[in-house]
Design a protein around this motif. Structure first.
Motif, PDB file in Angstrom:
ATOM      1  N   THR A  35       0.831  -1.212   0.000  1.00 14.44           N
ATOM      2  CA  THR A  35       0.000   0.000   0.000  1.00 14.44           C
ATOM      3  C   THR A  35       0.862   1.257   0.000  1.00 14.44           C
ATOM      4  O   THR A  35       0.623   2.193  -0.774  1.00 14.44           O
ATOM      5  N   ILE A  36       1.885   1.288   0.846  1.00 14.85           N
ATOM      6  CA  ILE A  36       2.757   2.463   0.917  1.00 14.85           C
ATOM      7  C   ILE A  36       3.486   2.679  -0.409  1.00 14.85           C
ATOM      8  O   ILE A  36       3.577   3.800  -0.906  1.00 14.85           O
ATOM      9  N   LEU A  37       3.999   1.612  -1.000  1.00 14.48           N
ATOM     10  CA  LEU A  37       4.721   1.741  -2.272  1.00 14.48           C
ATOM     11  C   LEU A  37       3.817   2.297  -3.371  1.00 14.48           C
ATOM     12  O   LEU A  37       4.226   3.150  -4.157  1.00 14.48           O
TER      13      LEU A  37
ATOM     14  N   ILE B 283      13.413  -6.383   1.123  1.00 16.18           N
ATOM     15  CA  ILE B 283      12.838  -6.304  -0.219  1.00 16.18           C
ATOM     16  C   ILE B 283      13.980  -6.481  -1.201  1.00 16.18           C
ATOM     17  O   ILE B 283      15.014  -5.815  -1.101  1.00 16.18           O
ATOM     18  N   ASP B 284      13.803  -7.421  -2.118  1.00 15.35           N
ATOM     19  CA  ASP B 284      14.784  -7.662  -3.170  1.00 15.35           C
ATOM     20  C   ASP B 284      14.277  -7.026  -4.459  1.00 15.35           C
ATOM     21  O   ASP B 284      13.113  -7.217  -4.834  1.00 15.35           O
ATOM     22  N   ALA B 285      15.138  -6.259  -5.103  1.00 17.32           N
ATOM     23  CA  ALA B 285      14.830  -5.676  -6.412  1.00 17.32           C
ATOM     24  C   ALA B 285      15.602  -6.462  -7.467  1.00 17.32           C
ATOM     25  O   ALA B 285      16.804  -6.679  -7.318  1.00 17.32           O
ATOM     26  N   LEU B 286      14.922  -6.890  -8.514  1.00 16.10           N
ATOM     27  CA  LEU B 286      15.544  -7.638  -9.602  1.00 16.10           C
ATOM     28  C   LEU B 286      15.260  -6.927 -10.922  1.00 16.10           C
ATOM     29  O   LEU B 286      14.131  -6.486 -11.154  1.00 16.10           O
ATOM     30  N   HIS B 287      16.283  -6.825 -11.740  1.00 15.67           N
ATOM     31  CA  HIS B 287      16.132  -6.152 -13.035  1.00 15.67           C
ATOM     32  C   HIS B 287      17.190  -6.698 -13.992  1.00 15.67           C
ATOM     33  O   HIS B 287      18.233  -7.173 -13.563  1.00 15.67           O
ATOM     34  N   THR B 288      16.931  -6.583 -15.278  1.00 14.51           N
ATOM     35  CA  THR B 288      17.882  -7.054 -16.288  1.00 14.51           C
ATOM     36  C   THR B 288      18.945  -5.997 -16.609  1.00 14.51           C
ATOM     37  O   THR B 288      19.903  -6.300 -17.313  1.00 14.51           O
ATOM     38  N   LYS B 289      18.792  -4.781 -16.095  1.00 19.31           N
ATOM     39  CA  LYS B 289      19.769  -3.708 -16.291  1.00 19.31           C
ATOM     40  C   LYS B 289      20.218  -3.199 -14.932  1.00 19.31           C
ATOM     41  O   LYS B 289      19.383  -2.840 -14.088  1.00 19.31           O
ATOM     42  N   TYR B 290      21.527  -3.134 -14.712  1.00 16.32           N
ATOM     43  CA  TYR B 290      22.053  -2.773 -13.394  1.00 16.32           C
ATOM     44  C   TYR B 290      21.591  -1.392 -12.937  1.00 16.32           C
ATOM     45  O   TYR B 290      21.123  -1.222 -11.817  1.00 16.32           O
ATOM     46  N   TYR B 291      21.722  -0.375 -13.795  1.00 12.51           N
ATOM     47  CA  TYR B 291      21.368   0.980 -13.376  1.00 12.51           C
ATOM     48  C   TYR B 291      19.869   1.112 -13.111  1.00 12.51           C
ATOM     49  O   TYR B 291      19.445   1.870 -12.245  1.00 12.51           O
ATOM     50  N   GLU B 292      19.060   0.372 -13.849  1.00  5.58           N
ATOM     51  CA  GLU B 292      17.618   0.374 -13.595  1.00  5.58           C
ATOM     52  C   GLU B 292      17.306  -0.320 -12.273  1.00  5.58           C
ATOM     53  O   GLU B 292      16.396   0.081 -11.546  1.00  5.58           O
ATOM     54  N   CYS B 293      18.080  -1.350 -11.935  1.00  7.02           N
ATOM     55  CA  CYS B 293      17.926  -2.022 -10.640  1.00  7.02           C
ATOM     56  C   CYS B 293      18.248  -1.040  -9.511  1.00  7.02           C
ATOM     57  O   CYS B 293      17.527  -0.962  -8.512  1.00  7.02           O
ATOM     58  N   CYS B 294      19.318  -0.260  -9.687  1.00 11.26           N
ATOM     59  CA  CYS B 294      19.694   0.751  -8.684  1.00 11.26           C
ATOM     60  C   CYS B 294      18.595   1.804  -8.538  1.00 11.26           C
ATOM     61  O   CYS B 294      18.267   2.221  -7.418  1.00 11.26           O
ATOM     62  N   ALA B 295      18.022   2.237  -9.649  1.00 11.30           N
ATOM     63  CA  ALA B 295      16.953   3.247  -9.602  1.00 11.30           C
ATOM     64  C   ALA B 295      15.709   2.691  -8.918  1.00 11.30           C
ATOM     65  O   ALA B 295      15.057   3.390  -8.131  1.00 11.30           O
ATOM     66  N   LEU B 296      15.385   1.427  -9.181  1.00 13.29           N
ATOM     67  CA  LEU B 296      14.244   0.789  -8.531  1.00 13.29           C
ATOM     68  C   LEU B 296      14.484   0.696  -7.027  1.00 13.29           C
ATOM     69  O   LEU B 296      13.592   0.999  -6.217  1.00 13.29           O
ATOM     70  N   THR B 297      15.678   0.295  -6.638  1.00 14.06           N
ATOM     71  CA  THR B 297      16.034   0.225  -5.220  1.00 14.06           C
ATOM     72  C   THR B 297      15.871   1.588  -4.554  1.00 14.06           C
ATOM     73  O   THR B 297      15.302   1.696  -3.464  1.00 14.06           O
ATOM     74  N   GLN B 298      16.346   2.631  -5.211  1.00 12.92           N
ATOM     75  CA  GLN B 298      16.243   3.978  -4.641  1.00 12.92           C
ATOM     76  C   GLN B 298      14.785   4.424  -4.505  1.00 12.92           C
ATOM     77  O   GLN B 298      14.412   5.049  -3.521  1.00 12.92           O
ATOM     78  N   SER B 299      13.948   4.087  -5.474  1.00  9.78           N
ATOM     79  CA  SER B 299      12.539   4.489  -5.387  1.00  9.78           C
ATOM     80  C   SER B 299      11.831   3.770  -4.243  1.00  9.78           C
ATOM     81  O   SER B 299      10.993   4.365  -3.557  1.00  9.78           O
ATOM     82  N   VAL B 300      12.172   2.507  -4.002  1.00  9.97           N
ATOM     83  CA  VAL B 300      11.601   1.784  -2.858  1.00  9.97           C
ATOM     84  C   VAL B 300      12.078   2.422  -1.557  1.00  9.97           C
ATOM     85  O   VAL B 300      11.285   2.676  -0.642  1.00  9.97           O
ATOM     86  N   ARG B 301      13.357   2.713  -1.483  1.00 14.45           N
ATOM     87  CA  ARG B 301      13.902   3.356  -0.281  1.00 14.45           C
ATOM     88  C   ARG B 301      13.233   4.710  -0.031  1.00 14.45           C
ATOM     89  O   ARG B 301      12.851   5.026   1.089  1.00 14.45           O
TER      90      ARG B 301
END
Length: 144
Positions: free
Chosen positions: A9-11, A66-84
């Protein structure tokens, strides 16, 4: 209490909503022909009551990952930052607590993150080109 529902819900309600699907304990099964990535996976690590001598438990501390998985490293980092950004220090000092999905939250703390690898049952890297980042959080829940 359903911490997974609270986190989902928060996300989804964040200033910049995290629209990547989140699943408990494993990646949601892929639909034929549809790439399952990016993906988020929720794991509850511990739930610890904050005991007192004379009253029922008033606060529970739940540690989750929470584990973030992505096929592109920088996109994985951006996803991690948005969750944080969505979870860290929630409810953002606007009030002393917030109620989400029927659960009263005192605060969510970001504990850290690290890169990881997706492994098969034998402990070998399972996928080339799949990036993983682990994020650890602690949520303090007020028992009503």
């Amino acid at each position: 209490m359903n911490v997974f529902e609270v986190i989902s819900t928060i996300l989804g309600a964040a200033t910049v909503p995290v629209t990547t699907p989140i699943s408990p304990n494993k990646i949601a099964q892929a639909v034929s022909g549809v790439d399952p990535y990016p993906a988020l996976v929720y794991h509850q690590i511990t739930s610890t009551p904050n005991n007192t001598k004379s009253t029922p438990v008033q606060v529970d501390e739940v540690r989750f990952q929470i584990d973030a998985l992505h096929t592109k490293y920088y996109e994985c980092c951006a996803l991690t930052q948005s969750v944080r950004d969505a979870l860290e220090n929630y409810p953002y000092k606007q009030s002393k607590s917030a109620t989400v999905a029927g659960v009263t939250i005192q605060q969510i703390f970001f504990l850290g993150q690290q890169d990881g690898a997706v492994l098969d049952e034998a402990g070998n890297p399972a996928y080339d080109g799949l990036y993983l980042q682990h994020m650890d959080f602690l949520i303090r829940i007020i028992n009503n």
